[in-house]
Design a protein around this motif. Structure first.
Motif, short mmCIF file in Angstrom:
data_model
loop_
_atom_site.label_atom_id
_atom_site.label_comp_id
_atom_site.label_asym_id
_atom_site.label_seq_id
_atom_site.Cartn_x
_atom_site.Cartn_y
_atom_site.Cartn_z
N MET A 133 34.01 56.85 28.67
CA MET A 133 32.60 57.19 28.86
C MET A 133 31.81 56.93 27.58
SD MET A 133 32.39 60.61 31.20
CE MET A 133 33.14 60.68 32.82
N ARG A 134 32.36 57.31 26.46
CA ARG A 134 31.70 57.09 25.19
C ARG A 134 31.48 55.60 24.95
NH1 ARG A 134 34.63 59.92 20.71
NH2 ARG A 134 36.19 58.33 20.93
N GLU A 135 32.49 54.84 25.27
CA GLU A 135 32.40 53.39 25.08
C GLU A 135 31.25 52.82 25.90
OE1 GLU A 135 35.38 49.66 26.00
OE2 GLU A 135 36.25 51.63 25.60
N TRP A 136 31.11 53.30 27.13
CA TRP A 136 30.06 52.79 28.01
C TRP A 136 28.66 53.10 27.47
CZ3 TRP A 136 25.77 54.32 30.56
CH2 TRP A 136 25.23 53.39 31.48
N ILE A 137 28.42 54.36 27.13
CA ILE A 137 27.06 54.74 26.71
C ILE A 137 26.71 54.14 25.36
CG2 ILE A 137 27.77 56.97 25.71
CD1 ILE A 137 25.10 58.11 26.63
N ARG A 138 27.68 53.98 24.50
CA ARG A 138 27.42 53.34 23.21
C ARG A 138 27.03 51.88 23.40
NH1 ARG A 138 29.78 55.66 18.55
NH2 ARG A 138 30.32 53.62 17.75
N ASP A 139 27.72 51.26 24.31
CA ASP A 139 27.43 49.86 24.58
C ASP A 139 26.03 49.70 25.20
OD1 ASP A 139 28.29 47.11 24.70
OD2 ASP A 139 28.35 47.36 26.87
N TYR A 140 25.70 50.64 26.07
CA TYR A 140 24.43 50.57 26.79
C TYR A 140 23.24 50.80 25.87
CZ TYR A 140 21.00 51.65 30.48
OH TYR A 140 19.90 51.67 31.29
N PHE A 141 23.33 51.76 24.97
CA PHE A 141 22.18 52.09 24.14
C PHE A 141 22.19 51.46 22.74
CE2 PHE A 141 21.86 55.55 27.29
CZ PHE A 141 20.55 55.35 27.68
N GLU A 142 23.15 50.64 22.49
CA GLU A 142 23.13 49.76 21.32
C GLU A 142 22.67 50.40 20.02
OE1 GLU A 142 21.53 45.73 22.42
OE2 GLU A 142 20.86 46.89 24.15
N GLY A 143 23.43 51.33 19.55
CA GLY A 143 23.16 51.82 18.20
C GLY A 143 22.51 53.20 18.13
N PHE A 144 21.87 53.61 19.21
CA PHE A 144 21.19 54.92 19.19
C PHE A 144 21.57 55.77 20.39
CE2 PHE A 144 18.65 52.14 16.53
CZ PHE A 144 18.53 52.90 15.39
N ALA A 145 22.81 55.66 20.79
CA ALA A 145 23.29 56.40 21.94
C ALA A 145 23.18 57.91 21.73
CB ALA A 145 24.74 56.01 22.25
N GLY A 146 23.29 58.34 20.49
CA GLY A 146 23.18 59.77 20.20
C GLY A 146 21.81 60.32 20.55
N TRP A 147 20.79 59.57 20.20
CA TRP A 147 19.42 59.97 20.55
C TRP A 147 19.22 59.95 22.05
CZ3 TRP A 147 15.52 61.24 16.94
CH2 TRP A 147 15.90 61.10 15.59
N ALA A 148 19.68 58.90 22.68
CA ALA A 148 19.56 58.80 24.14
C ALA A 148 20.25 59.98 24.80
CB ALA A 148 20.15 57.48 24.63
N GLY A 149 21.44 60.29 24.31
CA GLY A 149 22.20 61.40 24.86
C GLY A 149 21.46 62.72 24.73
N GLN A 150 20.78 62.91 23.61
CA GLN A 150 20.04 64.15 23.40
C GLN A 150 18.90 64.29 24.41
OE1 GLN A 150 21.52 65.94 21.18
NE2 GLN A 150 20.25 67.74 21.51
N TYR A 151 18.21 63.20 24.66
CA TYR A 151 17.13 63.22 25.66
C TYR A 151 17.68 63.47 27.06
CZ TYR A 151 13.28 62.00 22.61
OH TYR A 151 12.31 62.06 21.65
N LEU A 152 18.75 62.79 27.38
CA LEU A 152 19.33 62.95 28.72
C LEU A 152 19.89 64.35 28.92
CD1 LEU A 152 21.03 59.44 29.01
CD2 LEU A 152 19.10 60.29 30.37
N PHE A 153 20.42 64.90 27.85
CA PHE A 153 20.94 66.27 27.91
C PHE A 153 19.83 67.25 28.26
CE2 PHE A 153 21.74 70.30 25.64
CZ PHE A 153 22.91 70.69 26.27
N GLU A 154 18.71 67.17 27.54
CA GLU A 154 17.58 68.05 27.82
C GLU A 154 17.07 67.82 29.24
OE1 GLU A 154 16.39 70.54 25.98
OE2 GLU A 154 18.07 70.09 24.66
N TYR A 155 17.02 66.57 29.60
CA TYR A 155 16.48 66.19 30.91
C TYR A 155 17.29 66.78 32.05
CZ TYR A 155 14.51 63.04 34.44
OH TYR A 155 13.89 62.53 35.54
N ILE A 156 18.59 66.55 32.04
CA ILE A 156 19.40 67.00 33.17
C ILE A 156 19.57 68.52 33.18
CG2 ILE A 156 21.66 66.78 32.06
CD1 ILE A 156 22.67 65.64 34.77
N ARG A 157 19.56 69.11 32.00
CA ARG A 157 19.71 70.57 31.92
C ARG A 157 18.47 71.31 32.38
NH1 ARG A 157 23.39 73.95 28.58
NH2 ARG A 157 21.69 75.42 28.75
N ASN A 158 17.31 70.79 31.99
CA ASN A 158 16.07 71.53 32.22
C ASN A 158 15.32 71.13 33.48
OD1 ASN A 158 16.12 73.19 29.79
ND2 ASN A 158 15.94 71.24 28.72
#
Length: 291
Positions: free
Chosen positions: A249-274
């Motif tokens: 899973m990590r490999e996929w999202i890192r590949d998809y967001f090209e360098g800033f997967a951590g930031w993308a993950g933070q947004y998606l985390f807030e999004y799906i949780r809230n």
DNA sequence: TCTCAGGGGCGAT
DNA sequence: ATCGCCCCTGAG
């Protein structure tokens, strides 16, 4: 209080976003505890009011913690590449990532295993009360984040007073390990891959906690902590197989967001949780019956 | 009162 | 790679 300009930064959202557990909102101000200081913050539009205690005016601490040296606009452009990110960015504008202290991040996220955010906050405050130092600010009592040497020399019974259960042993062993071997310094100097590998040698630190430290403390923008919620947005939004192992899973999202997967993950985390779109059933993940 | 999940990791298999 | 278990809390 001191005053400085603050642009494209949603302080409130950022401090409540689940990347940190040390902030309290009291009478219009945020109060946070760190290893040596209590920090008081308030944002009014594009201004930041700030102060540190007991050492006053420690701008270096505040600036570093808030990670103000970040090209936020560029990062946003890079991750805003589908409808989920687009919507998340609209709903949570100017959500930022912090740069937290290494020791504090390791301890906090070891505690987060099988605990909810509220419980983690409670335990951290208990540990600070037991092992930290008292600091009085605005006639309120705060306690600094416990120093590793104090956690390392504590008894398991003392640690368990903070309601951390089986994690007490992890905290004690890892605090001692980091303190005696000065791992903060050595791990900070490593590449992302090597740092992850070293972090995972620590007791209580697996893939997820290691990724938290890499992103929230060491500033590796492409590290993504994939908790249950992360796995949910990957499977629900992007169609990944829930049975995929963490590394895939990590490999996929890192590949998809090209360098800033951590930031993308933070947004998606807030999004799906809230927001929890009603059309989407939450995936139940790997909970075994316990008697 | 009871059940269930919570920003997982460890050790045995 | 998988599985049972770990201690406790908050929410329903």
């Amino acid at each position: 209080m001191n005053k400085t300009e603050l642009h494209n930064y949603n302080l409130s959202l950022t401090l409540q976003s689940g990347q940190t557990f040390v902030w309290d909102f009291i009478d219009g101000y945020y109060y946070g505890f760190t290893t040596n200081s209590v920090i008081k913050l308030k944002q009014v539009k594009d201004n930041l009011y700030w102060q540190t205690f007991p050492e006053s005016d420690n701008w270096k601490l505040v600036k570093n913690y808030l990670r103000l040296d970040t090209d936020y606009t560029t990062i946003l452009q890079r991750i805003n590449k589908d409808k989920y990110l687009n919507s998340a960015i609209k709903h949570f504008p100017n959500l930022r990532l912090l740069r937290q202290d290494f020791n504090e991040t390791v301890i906090a996220f070891i505690l987060s295993a099988r605990k909810n955010i509220k419980a983690v906050k409670g335990s951290l405050r208990e540990l600070s009360k037991i092992f930290g130092e008292k600091v009085t600010v605005d006639n309120m009592v705060f306690y600094t984040f416990p120093k590793l040497e104090n956690l390392a020399s504590a008894t398991l019974a003392e640690l368990k007073d903070a309601k951390i259960g089986y994690r007490a042993r992890f905290i004690k062993v890892t605090a001692k390990e980091i303190f005696t071997k000065n791992l903060q310094k050595t791990i900070s100097a490593l590449s992302e891959e090597d740092a992850r590998s070293e972090l995972k040698k620590l007791s209580g630190v697996g893939d997820k906690v290691a990724d938290c430290v890499l992103l929230y403390s060491l500033g590796f923008d492409n590290a993504v902590p994939l908790d249950v919620w992360g796995q949910r947005f990957l499977t629900s939004y992007y169609g990944l197989d829930p049975k995929l192992p963490y590394a895939k899973m990590r490999e996929w999202i890192r590949d998809y967001f090209e360098g800033f997967a951590g930031w993308a993950g933070q947004y998606l985390f807030e999004y799906i949780r809230n927001l929890k779109p009603p059309s989407q059933r939450l995936v139940r993940l790997g909970r075994k019956k316990s008697k």
